[in-house]
Design an enzyme around this catalytic site. Structure first.
Site: not given
Ligand SMILES: [Zn+2]
Ligand SMILES: [Zn+2]
Length: 371
Positions: A64, A122-123
Site C-alpha cells: 500500500d 500495512e499503513e
Molecule cells: Zn510506512
Molecule cells: Zn512501511
C-alpha cells in the site's frame, strides 16, 4: 526494475490495492511452479512447493501507498494525485517478485514450501496482516521474514534489527473531560476541566518515570490539550489526545492500566466525568534470535560481511508484528542511501539497492529450508 516503477507510478491506498494485487497476481502466474491464492480481497500469496518435503517459510512484502502528493522529482513519479509510495512498499513488492521469480526456477533444489506474502494495508490499522491471518492462509508457516527499505543507510546494505523488540507498539487515546461551565469570576459554581486536565497531564508523567522499569523504552506523549474560548469563561469540556509507545506486552498492559487509573481517579477527585477512547494499534515486532542469526549469516554469505550491519530498533510500528502469533519472525532493513525519510513527499529509493535485497531474500529462504 520495471515492476517497481510500474507500481510506483500507480500507487493505491490501504485496503484499495485492487490493481496492484491484480498486477502481482499476473506476474506470479507467469512464473513456473507457483500457485496463487487470494486470502483477502487485495492480498496475494504465491506458494512454491519444493521437490522435497520440509518446513514452510514465508517472506512478506506490503503493497500500500500513502495519501500525499509526490515531490521526489523522479521521472517515474506517481500518476495518481495525492497518493504516493513514500514508504517504499513498491520496492518491497518488486523485490519479493524478484525473489519469487528466482526461486520458481529452483524447485528441484528446494526442500519444503515457500510462501510469498503480498500484503495489503500495512499503513492503516487494523492492518492487512490480521485479515490474512484470520483467513487461515498461514497456519502451516514455521517462520516469517520481512524486509523494510530505510534511507540514510548505505544502499544495498542489510540491517539486522535487534533480537526482541525490533519496533514499538503504538496505542492512542482520546479523552474528553466533562466539567461544568461558569463565569470566570465564579469558579465555585463550576468544575474547571482545564484544571482537571492539567492535573491528569502532570500525573501521567509518573507512568514512565515511576511505574515502568528503568531502561525499558516507553513514551507517553500528550499531543493535544484543547479547552475554552475566552479568558473569562470556565469551559465545560476539555479534550486531550495522546500517543503511547512501548516495546513489550507486559509494559503495554501496565501503561494502559496506570493511564486509566489516573484518569478515572483524578476526574473523580475533582468532581468531573470523562469519556475515554483507548485504541491499541500494532504490537511491537519481537525478533527471534535464531532467525536473526540465520538472516545475518545468509545475507553475509551472498553480499559479504561488510554489507550486513546491526540496525537500531525502529521507533515506528509495523503490522508485521502480528505474524508472531503463528510462528517466530525476523524483520530486517535494507539501506537505500542518503535521502528523505519514509513518509516524506521527497522520499526516493536508490534502485541499485534492490538487487542486494533480492539476493539476501533468496539466500535466507534457501538456508532456512536446508538448515
Ligand atoms: Zn510506512
Ligand atoms: Zn512501511
Amino acid at each position: 526494475m520495471q515492476w517497481r516503477r510500474h507500481i510506483h507510478q500507480n500507487p493505491e491506498l490501504s485496503f484499495q490495492e485492487e490493481n496492484t494485487s491484480k498486477y502481482v497476481e499476473e506476474v506470479l502466474k507467469s512464473l513456473p511452479n507457483i500457485e496463487v491464492i487470494r486470502p483477502a480481497k487485495t492480498s496475494v500469496i504465491g506458494i512454491l512447493k519444493g521437490a522435497k518435503p520440509g518446513k514452510t517459510v514465508a517472506f512478506r512484502a506490503d503493497m500500500d501507498a500513502l495519501p500525499m502528493q509526490e515531490e521526489s522529482g523522479v521521472p517515474y513519479s506517481s500518476k495518481v494525485e495525492n497518493v504516493m509510495h513514500s514508504c517504499g512498499h513498491d520496492a518491497h513488492t518488486a523485490m519479493l517478485l524478484g525473489t519469487a521469480s528466482t526461486l520458481s526456477k529452483m524447485k528441484d533444489q528446494i526442500k519444503g514450501t515457500v510462501y510469498f506474502i503480498f500484503q495489503h494495508a500495512e499503513e492503516t490499522p487494523p492492518g492487512g496482516a490480521v485479515d490474512i491471518i484470520n483467513a487461515g492462509a498461514l497456519k502451516d508457516v514455521d517462520a516469517f521474514f520481512g524486509m523494510h527499505v530505510l534511507p540514510n543507510f548505505p544502499a544495498g546494505h542489510v540491517g539486522i534489527l535487534p533480537v526482541g523488540a525490533a519496533s514499538t507498539a503504538q496505542d492512542v487515546f482520546d479523552l474528553h473531560i466533562i466539567g461544568k461551565g461558569s463565569h470566570g469570576s465564579m469558579p465555585h459554581l463550576g468544575i474547571d476541566p482545564v484544571v482537571v486536565g492539567a492535573a491528569i497531564v502532570t500525573a501521567l508523567q509518573s507512568v514512565v518515570s515511576r511505574n515502568v522499569e528503568p531502561g525499558e523504552m516507553t513514551v507517553v506523549t500528550i499531543g493535544k490539550f484543547q479547552s475554552g474560548d475566552a479568558f473569562n469563561v470556565i469551559a465545560d469540556r476539555a479534550e486531550l489526545a495522546a500517543s503511547i509507545r512501548t516495546t513489550s506486552d507486559d509494559t503495554r498492559k501496565l501503561v494502559e492500566t496506570r493511564i486509566k487509573e489516573i484518569i478515572d481517579n483524578i476526574t473523580k477527585a475533582y468532581g468531573a466525568t470523562y469519556e475515554l477512547d483507548y485504541i491499541s494499534t500494532y504490537p511491537a515486532i519481537q525478533n527471534d534470535e535464531a532467525l536473526n542469526s540465520l538472516a545475518r549469516r545468509s545475507a553475509a554469505a551472498v553480499l559479504g560481511k561488510d554489507k550486513v550491519f546491526d540496525a537500531p530498533m525502529m521507533t515506528a510500528s509495523e503490522d508485521f508484528a502480528y505474524y508472531r502469533k503463528i510462528a517466530p519472525v525476523s524483520f530486517m532493513t535494507l539501506g537505500i542511501g542518503e535521502g528523505a525519510a519514509n513518509h516524506n513527499p521527497k522520499f526516493t529509493v536508490d534502485e541499485n539497492a534492490l538487487q542486494n535485497g533480492v539476493k539476501a531474500q533468496v539466500q535466507i529462504i534457501l538456508d532456512y529450508l536446508n538448515k
